[in-house]
Design a protein around this motif. Structure first.
Motif, PDB file in Angstrom:
ATOM      1  N   ILE A 126      -0.158   8.494   8.297  1.00  0.00           N
ATOM      2  CA  ILE A 126       0.064   7.706   6.927  1.00  0.00           C
ATOM      3  C   ILE A 126      -0.438   6.343   7.056  1.00  0.00           C
ATOM      4  O   ILE A 126      -0.786   5.758   8.140  1.00  0.00           O
ATOM      5  N   LEU A 127      -0.718   5.644   5.940  1.00  0.00           N
ATOM      6  CA  LEU A 127      -1.230   4.146   5.749  1.00  0.00           C
ATOM      7  C   LEU A 127      -0.086   3.270   5.994  1.00  0.00           C
ATOM      8  O   LEU A 127       0.863   3.509   5.337  1.00  0.00           O
ATOM      9  N   THR A 161      -0.618  12.216   5.059  1.00  0.00           N
ATOM     10  CA  THR A 161      -1.540  13.356   5.030  1.00  0.00           C
ATOM     11  C   THR A 161      -1.704  13.855   6.174  1.00  0.00           C
ATOM     12  O   THR A 161      -1.899  13.424   7.413  1.00  0.00           O
ATOM     13  N   ALA A 213      -2.279  -1.090   5.318  1.00  0.00           N
ATOM     14  CA  ALA A 213      -3.112   0.034   5.062  1.00  0.00           C
ATOM     15  C   ALA A 213      -3.861   0.483   6.359  1.00  0.00           C
ATOM     16  O   ALA A 213      -4.964   1.522   6.101  1.00  0.00           O
ATOM     17  N   HIS A 236       0.814  -1.165   0.020  1.00  0.00           N
ATOM     18  CA  HIS A 236       0.007   0.047   0.187  1.00  0.00           C
ATOM     19  C   HIS A 236       1.030   1.275   0.007  1.00  0.00           C
ATOM     20  O   HIS A 236       1.125   2.019   0.853  1.00  0.00           O
ATOM     21  N   ASN A 292       1.829   4.913  -0.262  1.00  0.00           N
ATOM     22  CA  ASN A 292       1.428   5.914   0.177  1.00  0.00           C
ATOM     23  C   ASN A 292       2.218   7.302   0.780  1.00  0.00           C
ATOM     24  O   ASN A 292       3.163   6.750   1.390  1.00  0.00           O
ATOM     25  N   LYS A 308      -4.338   3.073   9.600  1.00  0.00           N
ATOM     26  CA  LYS A 308      -3.728   4.216   9.711  1.00  0.00           C
ATOM     27  C   LYS A 308      -2.655   4.366  10.900  1.00  0.00           C
ATOM     28  O   LYS A 308      -2.946   3.681  11.899  1.00  0.00           O
TER      29      LYS A 308
END
Length: 457
Positions: free
Chosen positions: A154-155, A150, A160, A145, A147, A162
């Motif tokens: 983060i994931l 944000t 995935a 996953h 990414n 949080k």
């Protein structure tokens, strides 16, 4: 300028001299395009015949390695042979998450670390991170996953879920030496975000296009801490480690010598202590009562003679004598006493005094909202003197005392002939036994660690 390159596992693919300082450079990776000279800091084109200088970094003397690791060294990690290809010194300016007494936040931090790149025998790579806190192994991986953070979340790259970002910020290059497939310049910068999961750190790094917020490339890393002794074990088959082991061996030899010395000294004190119990002989003992007075003693009072002993024959001039003056007094009282030793002509040849006291009581205390009462006691009730006779003869002792308000106060004079050093032998035995035990325990722990290191090598 030239230098002997470390002997590694891999055959060199190219050798040439730095076009800036003439230092000897050896490459072992066929895919190396750039090389940072460890002697002058110049970055050279490794692929062309001219090996022109692309850029110049800071002087190597400004950024020496943090430990024993050097370019070209060989190591065994996870059962595979590796060799050190390069080192990058990074400086990070970042935010670090903190939590204390229910409050949380991010603090501004700055940190420096070395990133060593190691190539394995099957041409795979990993990074050995080295900083003031120790070592970590960092490997690049493809997340299930991928990414970027944000805000401060983060994931998880694998699940995935949080995760909280524990560190985020920027890292820039301060110095580089060794081999690289891409050009590294002082001031090169990456952004990063880090979270932890299952005892490991996971890091996303991304570069931006020049003068743009557009992302140029992203990499993901998994980082695991590794103890220093595992790093030493991995690099064990290197001259610098062998030299260090020889020095450690010499130090251990000296420590072993002193450890044996401590045990032998403790044994000597034990023998002396046992011997002292069979040698001492009490040749005189008498107790005297001190008259009680209603008026406490003052500085103007003169000591009064309590008694003069009967003549005491003392003939052994080669033996040690101990004179001990002791007092028996109630709690919270004091007593000054004195002793004069007279020879056969009535001359005072030695004196001793004892300012004795016994104190006790209860004290109330209050601290951090708690209170209570504690009992304390303190006393000094004996004084001793050791000496050898200058000549045999018959001696007397004169006991003196200042007036005291203490009821039932007594003074006792004891004379022991022979070995009366048992208390000193006991102290010596305890001290050297403790030192020997501490040294033995530390040596045993070091031996266990060394055996574990050898089992991993």
């Amino acid at each position: 300028m030239s230098s002997i390159q470390p002997q590694g596992y891999f055959q060199s693919v190219r050798q040439f001299r730095c076009t800036n300082c003439a230092g000897e450079i050896t490459l072992i990776n066929k895919r190396t395009n750039y090389v940072g000279c460890q002697y002058c800091g110049a970055v050279l084109d490794a692929t062309s015949e001219a090996h022109q200088v692309i850029t110049k970094l800071h002087a190597p003397s400004k950024f020496p390695p943090k430990s024993f690791i050097r370019l070209g060294m060989k190591a065994v990690f996870h059962g595979k042979k590796h060799q050190v290809l390069g080192r990058t010194r990074w400086q990070s300016d970042y935010k670090e998450y903190w939590s204390e007494e229910g409050e949380t936040g991010y603090s501004d931090e700055r940190w420096e670390y070395d990133e060593w790149v190691l190539m394995s025998e099957d041409r795979t790579y990993f990074y050995l991170i080295e900083d003031a806190d120790g070592y970590a192994i960092s490997t690049s991986f493809l997340p299930q996953h991928p990414n970027l953070p944000t805000g401060t979340n983060i994931l998880n790259f694998r699940t995935a879920r949080k995760e909280r970002v524990i560190e985020y910020g920027d890292s820039k290059v301060l110095y580089f030496e060794g081999e690289s497939t891409y050009q590294i310049k002082a001031g090169d910068q990456v952004k990063f975000a880090e979270y932890t999961s299952s005892g490991k750190s996971y890091i996303a790094e991304w570069r931006l296009l020049a003068n743009s917020k557009e992302i140029k490339e992203i990499e993901f890393f998994e980082e695991t801490s590794i103890p220093e002794w595992e790093v030493l074990a991995a690099f064990e088959d290197n001259a610098v480690i062998q030299e260090a082991k020889q020095k450690i061996g010499q130090i251990n030899k000296r420590k072993r010598f002193w450890r044996i010395t401590y045990w032998l000294t403790a044994l000597a004190f034990a023998i002396l202590l046992i011997h002292s119990f069979t040698q001492g002989r009490e040749i005189y003992s008498q107790q005297f009562t001190v008259p009680q007075t209603n008026k406490p003693a003052t500085e103007d009072d003169d000591p009064k003679v309590l008694a003069t002993t009967q003549p005491i024959p003392m003939q052994a001039i080669k033996k040690i004598y101990q004179l001990e003056l002791s007092a028996t007094i109630p709690d919270n009282t004091d007593l000054w006493t004195g002793l004069e030793i007279l020879n056969e002509q009535g001359q005072v040849i030695n004196v001793m005094e004892g300012d004795f006291f016994r104190a006790s009581g209860d004290e109330a205390w209050q601290e951090d909202g708690e209170s209570g009462v504690e009992h304390w006691e303190e006393a000094e009730l004996s004084k001793s003197l050791l000496y050898r006779l200058d000549q045999p003869g018959t001696y007397t002792a004169r006991i003196l005392a200042l007036p005291t308000t203490a009821p039932d106060a007594t003074v006792k004079l004891t004379l022991v002939e022979g070995s009366v050093l048992s208390r000193y032998y006991t102290i010596g035995l305890i001290i050297f036994t403790l030192i020997a035990l501490v040294n033995s325990v530390s040596a045993s722990m070091a031996k266990q660690v060394n055996q574990h290191i050898r089992s991993l090598s």
